[in-house]
Design a protein around this motif. Structure first.
Motif, PDB file in Angstrom:
ATOM      1  N   ASP A 193       4.749  -3.065  12.085  1.00 28.51           N
ATOM      2  CA  ASP A 193       4.919  -4.250  11.238  1.00 28.51           C
ATOM      3  C   ASP A 193       4.461  -3.968   9.811  1.00 28.51           C
ATOM      4  OD1 ASP A 193       5.879  -5.609  13.410  1.00 28.51           O
ATOM      5  OD2 ASP A 193       3.986  -6.624  13.870  1.00 28.51           O
ATOM      6  N   PHE A 194       3.365  -3.242   9.685  1.00 29.88           N
ATOM      7  CA  PHE A 194       2.875  -2.859   8.357  1.00 29.88           C
ATOM      8  C   PHE A 194       3.906  -2.002   7.635  1.00 29.88           C
ATOM      9  CE2 PHE A 194       0.430  -0.313   5.376  1.00 29.88           C
ATOM     10  CZ  PHE A 194      -0.434  -1.232   4.806  1.00 29.88           C
ATOM     11  N   ALA A 195       4.514  -1.062   8.372  1.00 22.13           N
ATOM     12  CA  ALA A 195       5.526  -0.194   7.776  1.00 22.13           C
ATOM     13  C   ALA A 195       6.771  -0.985   7.379  1.00 22.13           C
ATOM     14  CB  ALA A 195       5.890   0.925   8.754  1.00 22.13           C
ATOM     15  N   GLN A 196       7.176  -1.948   8.196  1.00 29.58           N
ATOM     16  CA  GLN A 196       8.338  -2.766   7.848  1.00 29.58           C
ATOM     17  C   GLN A 196       8.086  -3.564   6.577  1.00 29.58           C
ATOM     18  OE1 GLN A 196      11.389  -2.756   9.207  1.00 29.58           O
ATOM     19  NE2 GLN A 196      10.652  -1.067  10.506  1.00 29.58           N
ATOM     20  N   ASN A 197       6.891  -4.075   6.429  1.00 28.24           N
ATOM     21  CA  ASN A 197       6.544  -4.772   5.189  1.00 28.24           C
ATOM     22  C   ASN A 197       6.611  -3.835   3.990  1.00 28.24           C
ATOM     23  OD1 ASN A 197       6.112  -7.128   6.621  1.00 28.24           O
ATOM     24  ND2 ASN A 197       3.911  -6.781   6.834  1.00 28.24           N
ATOM     25  N   ALA A 198       6.181  -2.591   4.196  1.00 29.09           N
ATOM     26  CA  ALA A 198       6.242  -1.613   3.107  1.00 29.09           C
ATOM     27  C   ALA A 198       7.689  -1.290   2.745  1.00 29.09           C
ATOM     28  CB  ALA A 198       5.497  -0.343   3.513  1.00 29.09           C
ATOM     29  N   ILE A 199       8.544  -1.182   3.747  1.00 29.86           N
ATOM     30  CA  ILE A 199       9.954  -0.892   3.476  1.00 29.86           C
ATOM     31  C   ILE A 199      10.595  -2.013   2.672  1.00 29.86           C
ATOM     32  CG2 ILE A 199      12.200  -0.581   4.592  1.00 29.86           C
ATOM     33  CD1 ILE A 199      10.728   0.835   6.882  1.00 29.86           C
ATOM     34  N   ARG A 200      10.206  -3.245   2.971  1.00 25.03           N
ATOM     35  CA  ARG A 200      10.762  -4.386   2.245  1.00 25.03           C
ATOM     36  C   ARG A 200      10.131  -4.567   0.870  1.00 25.03           C
ATOM     37  NH1 ARG A 200      10.475  -6.726   7.566  1.00 25.03           N
ATOM     38  NH2 ARG A 200       8.434  -7.612   7.054  1.00 25.03           N
ATOM     39  N   GLY A 201       9.126  -3.745   0.563  1.00 26.36           N
ATOM     40  CA  GLY A 201       8.490  -3.830  -0.743  1.00 26.36           C
ATOM     41  C   GLY A 201       7.451  -4.911  -0.861  1.00 26.36           C
ATOM     42  N   GLU A 202       6.990  -5.440   0.270  1.00 22.74           N
ATOM     43  CA  GLU A 202       5.981  -6.489   0.236  1.00 22.74           C
ATOM     44  C   GLU A 202       4.602  -5.884  -0.005  1.00 22.74           C
ATOM     45  OE1 GLU A 202       6.215  -8.735   3.785  1.00 22.74           O
ATOM     46  OE2 GLU A 202       8.342  -9.240   3.550  1.00 22.74           O
ATOM     47  N   ALA A 203       3.788  -6.580  -0.774  1.00 21.51           N
ATOM     48  CA  ALA A 203       2.445  -6.101  -1.090  1.00 21.51           C
ATOM     49  C   ALA A 203       1.578  -6.116   0.165  1.00 21.51           C
ATOM     50  CB  ALA A 203       1.816  -6.976  -2.180  1.00 21.51           C
ATOM     51  N   SER A 204       0.724  -5.124   0.286  1.00 23.19           N
ATOM     52  CA  SER A 204      -0.162  -5.020   1.445  1.00 23.19           C
ATOM     53  C   SER A 204      -1.608  -5.022   0.976  1.00 23.19           C
ATOM     54  CB  SER A 204       0.126  -3.744   2.239  1.00 23.19           C
ATOM     55  OG  SER A 204      -0.089  -2.603   1.425  1.00 23.19           O
ATOM     56  N   SER A 205      -2.470  -5.592   1.775  1.00 22.56           N
ATOM     57  CA  SER A 205      -3.885  -5.664   1.445  1.00 22.56           C
ATOM     58  C   SER A 205      -4.595  -4.410   1.923  1.00 22.56           C
ATOM     59  CB  SER A 205      -4.508  -6.900   2.102  1.00 22.56           C
ATOM     60  OG  SER A 205      -5.901  -6.851   2.045  1.00 22.56           O
ATOM     61  N   ALA A 206      -5.487  -3.889   1.080  1.00 25.17           N
ATOM     62  CA  ALA A 206      -6.272  -2.724   1.472  1.00 25.17           C
ATOM     63  C   ALA A 206      -7.195  -3.066   2.641  1.00 25.17           C
ATOM     64  CB  ALA A 206      -7.088  -2.215   0.284  1.00 25.17           C
ATOM     65  N   THR A 207      -7.669  -4.305   2.682  1.00 27.79           N
ATOM     66  CA  THR A 207      -8.555  -4.710   3.772  1.00 27.79           C
ATOM     67  C   THR A 207      -7.819  -4.706   5.107  1.00 27.79           C
ATOM     68  OG1 THR A 207      -9.808  -6.091   2.227  1.00 27.79           O
ATOM     69  CG2 THR A 207     -10.105  -6.515   4.573  1.00 27.79           C
ATOM     70  N   ILE A 208      -6.541  -5.156   5.096  1.00 27.27           N
ATOM     71  CA  ILE A 208      -5.759  -5.146   6.333  1.00 27.27           C
ATOM     72  C   ILE A 208      -5.570  -3.714   6.823  1.00 27.27           C
ATOM     73  CG2 ILE A 208      -3.483  -5.634   7.301  1.00 27.27           C
ATOM     74  CD1 ILE A 208      -3.323  -8.067   5.503  1.00 27.27           C
ATOM     75  N   ALA A 209      -5.245  -2.815   5.913  1.00 26.92           N
ATOM     76  CA  ALA A 209      -5.071  -1.414   6.306  1.00 26.92           C
ATOM     77  C   ALA A 209      -6.385  -0.819   6.808  1.00 26.92           C
ATOM     78  CB  ALA A 209      -4.544  -0.609   5.118  1.00 26.92           C
ATOM     79  N   ALA A 210      -7.487  -1.136   6.131  1.00 24.37           N
ATOM     80  CA  ALA A 210      -8.789  -0.614   6.560  1.00 24.37           C
ATOM     81  C   ALA A 210      -9.166  -1.156   7.938  1.00 24.37           C
ATOM     82  CB  ALA A 210      -9.856  -0.974   5.537  1.00 24.37           C
ATOM     83  N   ASP A 211      -8.856  -2.414   8.205  1.00 22.94           N
ATOM     84  CA  ASP A 211      -9.141  -2.983   9.529  1.00 22.94           C
ATOM     85  C   ASP A 211      -8.318  -2.285  10.615  1.00 22.94           C
ATOM     86  OD1 ASP A 211     -11.008  -4.780   8.623  1.00 22.94           O
ATOM     87  OD2 ASP A 211      -9.576  -6.422   8.357  1.00 22.94           O
ATOM     88  N   MET A 212      -7.072  -1.950  10.319  1.00 23.31           N
ATOM     89  CA  MET A 212      -6.264  -1.230  11.308  1.00 23.31           C
ATOM     90  C   MET A 212      -6.820   0.165  11.562  1.00 23.31           C
ATOM     91  SD  MET A 212      -2.239  -2.199  10.945  1.00 23.31           S
ATOM     92  CE  MET A 212      -2.112  -2.150   9.170  1.00 23.31           C
ATOM     93  N   LEU A 213      -7.252   0.842  10.513  1.00 22.45           N
ATOM     94  CA  LEU A 213      -7.871   2.159  10.707  1.00 22.45           C
ATOM     95  C   LEU A 213      -9.151   2.044  11.521  1.00 22.45           C
ATOM     96  CD1 LEU A 213      -7.371   3.789   7.184  1.00 22.45           C
ATOM     97  CD2 LEU A 213      -6.141   4.313   9.293  1.00 22.45           C
ATOM     98  N   ARG A 214      -9.901   0.978  11.279  1.00 24.02           N
ATOM     99  CA  ARG A 214     -11.118   0.751  12.071  1.00 24.02           C
ATOM    100  C   ARG A 214     -10.781   0.576  13.547  1.00 24.02           C
ATOM    101  NH1 ARG A 214     -12.948  -5.042  11.394  1.00 24.02           N
ATOM    102  NH2 ARG A 214     -11.075  -5.176  12.707  1.00 24.02           N
ATOM    103  N   ASP A 215      -9.761  -0.213  13.840  1.00 21.81           N
ATOM    104  CA  ASP A 215      -9.394  -0.463  15.229  1.00 21.81           C
ATOM    105  C   ASP A 215      -8.873   0.801  15.895  1.00 21.81           C
ATOM    106  OD1 ASP A 215     -10.129  -3.073  14.843  1.00 21.81           O
ATOM    107  OD2 ASP A 215      -8.088  -3.800  14.501  1.00 21.81           O
ATOM    108  N   ILE A 216      -8.155   1.625  15.141  1.00 24.58           N
ATOM    109  CA  ILE A 216      -7.663   2.886  15.717  1.00 24.58           C
ATOM    110  C   ILE A 216      -8.818   3.832  15.980  1.00 24.58           C
ATOM    111  CG2 ILE A 216      -6.238   4.920  15.279  1.00 24.58           C
ATOM    112  CD1 ILE A 216      -4.417   3.113  13.563  1.00 24.58           C
TER     113      ILE A 216
END
Length: 632
Positions: A193-216
């Motif tokens: 879902d994060f990648a699909q948002n990136a493909i559409r050019g939607e802005a992403s939050s660094a905190t959301i990405a950091a939380d996903m890395l934390r969960d992984i």
């Protein structure tokens, strides 16, 4: 309208008294394993049958693999602790003050090792300090009894481990790999879902990405338990580890795609035409790599479920800050020494048991992000455990010694605590385990059972005092605050980025190195700090994460280029990467593109890596408040 047939047809789990059937099955297995361990210990007339029951309480985990992995580390830590206790008691047995100082140093050393590890490996380091305190302090006046005491403790622990293994096997304890596969699959959906948002050019939050890395990265300590689960455990461990690393790679590629400029419809000059061509090449490559990363994750998940080795195997290296671990070790040694001096100076009874509990709380608190919070829970759980132990000893058992009554009396307490352990709550679950362990410590089941009320009251009072003193020591000399830990980790990430081209950098594949960075981000996001501090740190740490990932991809892709005729262009690109200058990097990418096109050589992978590096080092990508300059 689309109807979700899967969710509609999914069977509802059986629930009794608010707990699902699998929680009740886990609680029943814990109670039966504890009874088996106590029965065998009584039959063999071991000196400390309560150690066997405590082992069952410690190894009470919902799945077979988790329990067996922790059992292996418990046996290993006990062996190391017994050897260390024999050496320490043999050398310093005649010097009480020096012996306590050496024990404090050992506690600090084990706490340092705990800070450098995770999961059950960290637990093993903490247990090594507890074992030395238990054996050496208990036999401080009789050093010749250190070895027999260590052997007796090892035998009791071995019986506890066997009891857990037998009960789990007979009652078919569930495997952990289906749970882990579902968690990895859920993470793959989030990354997609994060990648699909990136493909559409939607802005992403660094905190959301950091939380996903934390969960992984948080799955890292749990994957090791698959090895002891079955004969195919090694293959499943490799598959889960590879899927975890590929998820981090996919997230990194998605972030690179998100900040990539959108290609212009019509170029107005040669420069814009060049940049547009490079951007389009980069975008196409990133899309292909994203699709490949997603396919790799699916393949690894299939291998995890079937118990086969994945097509490729990645390591998942862990990052730990030596400075944070060292400061934690020093503080732990000081805490233990201060409390030991209080007990020795006061000359109170039950000093040996109290110092053992002090070492246990200090050691176990070092395995969690918030040591003081763990100690606070221990202070809360201790009086509950004392009350339950008193009810069992003086109201339920009341002087009898029949094993049948012991089994019936332990049932509600053990099963109730085990049910609490299965809860997802970060407060109730640890309280359930602490109450279970402390209750067995106070009750101390033995054959024959002691019913001296004075001894019981004194033991309860001083055990509670020990927990309170640890909490007071942590207030007097607190551990590193979450804010300071975050500052140290962010600073270390910046230094690692600056040293990326040096020989001191770890020799890892790009995906493996990205996972190592993700484990550092996980520590930042789990630190006990204010949300605003984490949010600010997330923007900065993700900046360093993106830059380091692109630099590693560039280096790997440039190394794959043919030496001739692209040698000079590749050398120029490496020099531009060393400067960390976006203009120089883009110029090197354009030069490489022209030479590769002239000689009909495929270099799209290297060009895409250079473009992402150029974008990553643009000043507009700097986090707010950052003062990073060009690398000299």
């Amino acid at each position: 309208m689309r109807v979700n047939v899967t969710s509609a047809a999914a069977p509802r789990p059986l629930v009794f008294a608010g707990f699902p059937a699998n929680s009740w099955a886990f609680a029943l297995r814990t109670w039966l394993a504890m009874l088996l361990a106590l029965y065998v210990s009584f039959w063999l007339e071991l000196e400390s049958p309560s150690s066997a029951a405590l082992t069952v309480a410690v190894l009470a985990l919902p799945t077979r693999g988790q329990g067996m992995e922790k059992a292996g580390y418990r046996l290993l830590a006990t062996t190391i602790g017994v050897i260390a206790a024999i050496a320490i008691a043999g050398i310093f047995s005649q010097t009480d003050g020096l012996l306590l100082a050496v024990l404090a140093i050992w506690v600090g050393l084990c706490t340092y090792v705990t800070g450098m590890l995770d999961g059950n490996r960290a637990y093993a380091a903490a247990l090594a300090s507890i074992t030395v305190a238990l054996i050496a302090v208990e036999q401080i006046d009789t050093p010749l009894q250190v070895f027999p005491t260590g052997v007796a403790r090892g035998a009791a622990i071995g019986i506890g481990v066997l009891a857990v293994a037998i009960v789990n096997e007979v009652l078919a304890a569930p495997s952990y790999h289906p749970v882990l596969a579902n968690r990895l699959e859920a993470l793959q959906v989030r990354v997609s879902d994060f990648a699909q948002n990136a493909i559409r050019g939607e802005a992403s939050s660094a905190t959301i990405a950091a939380d996903m890395l934390r969960d992984i990265a948080s799955l890292h300590p749990e994957i090791a338990s698959l090895t002891t689960e079955s004969s195919s455990g090694t293959a499943r461990t490799a598959a889960a580890r590879t899927a975890m690393v590929d998820l981090v790679t996919g997230l990194s590629l998605a972030r690179a795609l998100a900040v990539l400029p959108r290609p212009v419809a019509a170029a107005q000059d040669d420069r814009n035409d060049s940049e547009s061509s490079l951007t389009m090449i980069c975008r196409d490559v990133l899309l292909r790599e994203l699709a490949g990363s997603s396919a790799d994750v699916r393949s690894s998940l299939e291998a995890l479920r079937t118990g086969t080795h994945p097509r490729r195997q990645w390591r998942a290296p862990l990052y730990r800050s030596r400075r944070i671990a060292a400061e934690g070790g020093v503080r732990a040694a000081i805490h233990f020494m201060l409390i030991a001096m209080i007990f020795v100076t006061a000359g109170w009874p039950a000093t040996e048991l109290c110092l053992t509990l002090v070492a246990a709380i200090i050691g176990l608190s070092s395995t969690v992000p918030d040591p003081r919070g763990f100690t606070r829970l221990a202070v809360f759980a201790m009086p509950i455990a004392c009350v339950l132990a008193g009810i069992l000893k003086y109201l339920v058992f009341n002087g009898v010694s029949e094993f049948q009554l012991l089994a019936i009396g332990l049932a509600p307490v053990v099963i109730g605590a085990a049910l609490l352990i299965t809860l997802p709550s970060r407060i109730l679950s640890p309280i359930g385990r602490l109450v279970l362990v402390f209750m067995l410590l106070v009750l101390a089941p033995s054959n024959p059972q002691s019913y001296d009320p004075q001894v019981f009251v004194v033991t309860c009072l001083f055990l509670l005092l020990s927990a309170v003193l640890v909490f007071a020591a942590q207030l007097l000399l607190p551990s590193l605050s979450g804010d300071k830990q975050i500052r140290l980790l962010v600073g270390e990430a910046r230094r690692d980025l600056n040293r990326l081209d040096s020989r001191r950098a770890p020799k890892l594949a790009p995906g493996e190195a990205a996972f190592r960075d993700a484990s550092r981000i996980a520590q930042i996001m789990t630190a006990n700090a204010e949300p605003a501090t984490k949010h600010q740190a997330a923007a900065e740490i993700m900046r360093w994460f993106d830059q380091a990932a692109t630099l590693r991809r560039c280096r790997a892709e440039l190394d794959r280029l043919p030496a001739s005729p692209l040698k000079e262009a590749a050398s120029a690109a490496r020099a531009a990467l060393t400067l960390r200058d976006e203009n120089a990097i883009m110029a090197a990418a354009e030069a490489l593109r022209l030479i590769a096109a002239a000689h009909n050589i495929a270099a799209d992978q290297a060009l895409a890596a250079l473009v992402t590096a150029g974008v990553a080092f643009q000043p507009s990508q700097l986090p707010s408040g950052s003062s990073q300059g060009k690398r000299p």
